[in-house]
Design an enzyme around this catalytic site. Sequence first.
Site, PDB file in Angstrom:
ATOM      1  N   HIS A 148     -31.496   8.845  18.096  1.00  0.00           N
ATOM      2  CA  HIS A 148     -30.752   8.698  16.833  1.00  0.00           C
ATOM      3  C   HIS A 148     -31.537   7.881  15.814  1.00  0.00           C
ATOM      4  O   HIS A 148     -32.515   7.184  16.143  1.00  0.00           O
ATOM      5  CB  HIS A 148     -29.389   8.051  17.095  1.00  0.00           C
TER       6      HIS A 148
ATOM      7  N   CYS B  81     -30.974   3.831  24.206  1.00  0.00           N
ATOM      8  CA  CYS B  81     -31.190   5.023  23.373  1.00  0.00           C
ATOM      9  C   CYS B  81     -32.635   5.074  22.882  1.00  0.00           C
ATOM     10  O   CYS B  81     -33.395   4.115  23.000  1.00  0.00           O
ATOM     11  CB  CYS B  81     -30.235   5.011  22.178  1.00  0.00           C
TER      12      CYS B  81
END
Length: 416
Positions: free
Chosen positions: A341, A359
């Site tokens: 992201h 992440c």
Amino acid sequence: MNVRPIPGASIAGRPRGRHKRLALIVGGMLLAVTACGGGGGSDSGSDAKEKNDKGSTAAAASKQSEAVVSIAPKAGAKDVDTSGVLKVSASNGKLTEVTVKDDDGTAIKGTISADGSGWTPATHLAAATKYQVHAVAKDSEGRTAAEDSSFTTLSPQNTFIGNFTPEDGSTVGVGMPFSVRFTRGITKPDDVKKAIEITTVPAVDVEGHWFGNDRLDFRPEQYWKAGTKVTVKLNLDGVEGRKGVYGKQSKTVSFTIGRSQVSIVDAKKHTMKVMRDGKLYKTIPVTTGKPGYATWNGQMVISEKFTVTRMNGDTVGYDGEYDIKDVPHAMRLTNSGTFVHGNYWGGDAFGNYNASHGCIGLRDVRGGYDSGVPAAWFFNHSMVGDVVTVKNSTDPTVDPANGLNGWNLSWADWTK
């Protein structure tokens, strides 16, 4: 005085020709009497008819087939189970034709045994459906016997369906499996798996693998080839998934494999190399999981895309550690919360050190309005089904069931 007749003269003044006519008349009368009287050993009309009738009966009997066709269930049966009941057999002969159709004319595939003694369906029957059966057998003399029947299958009280991805008509990346999640736990996995048929152009072997008792994924041994067209037939209507619970779904799904994109994230070098059709397309600086929150290693498939989403640590077991309401350009990699992201709060971490909670972060701006930043570029050049592979992380390989990540199983384990 004796008078000798002169040859050729008439007697008592009568011409000879009249004698001939009388002889013909008398002869004809005698012949007629003989024909009507039934004498002289000739058959009478009634005797001939009786013999002809007996001959016809014998001939008809000699033409009747000795083959006998049997159909189960019996004609007119109702509430018939959708599997294991329909059978066709022949005695004193061999089956040559068996046709089973529903009221819409849809035929059920089946196989006649090598010795011709029986026929069995290749699949289960649909629920709450009337079927017509027509079967033909031949005896050793080649004479045929036929049998017709009909019956109706049961209407189940308990049912299940499969929720699937990808969507019908979609274009997806080379790592996308066809994944089905069932609304009930399945205890007859072989029957359910058999009811899902997958064909591809170009042809490739596709196999299914169960994750628990409610999820079944299908994939080839290697990533799909770009441009492959995949068709899936969900023939679940009537299949018994568990005792007393039947499928109620009959659907065809098609999707296409787009261009090939596999991105390789090196957690030590803090880079992501985007590969298109096997060639380097772009290198992007990234940040991955910091110590104690390392990113999973292994092959992960993009399963969802969000232009903006909220990320709350409470949902993944990191209570109170973060709650970011406007994370831009987010793409899901695992069910447990791993994303690739955009990150607008990471400072100079990208390409330099690992700072995330697991992440893969790419530089972005708050609100995601700048299409020129790395996160926006990667988001716009990615699709569901693309592969992101992480290497050189300190975490173990991701669980194959955590997301659409069955590629982390060897082909031998996948098909086991």
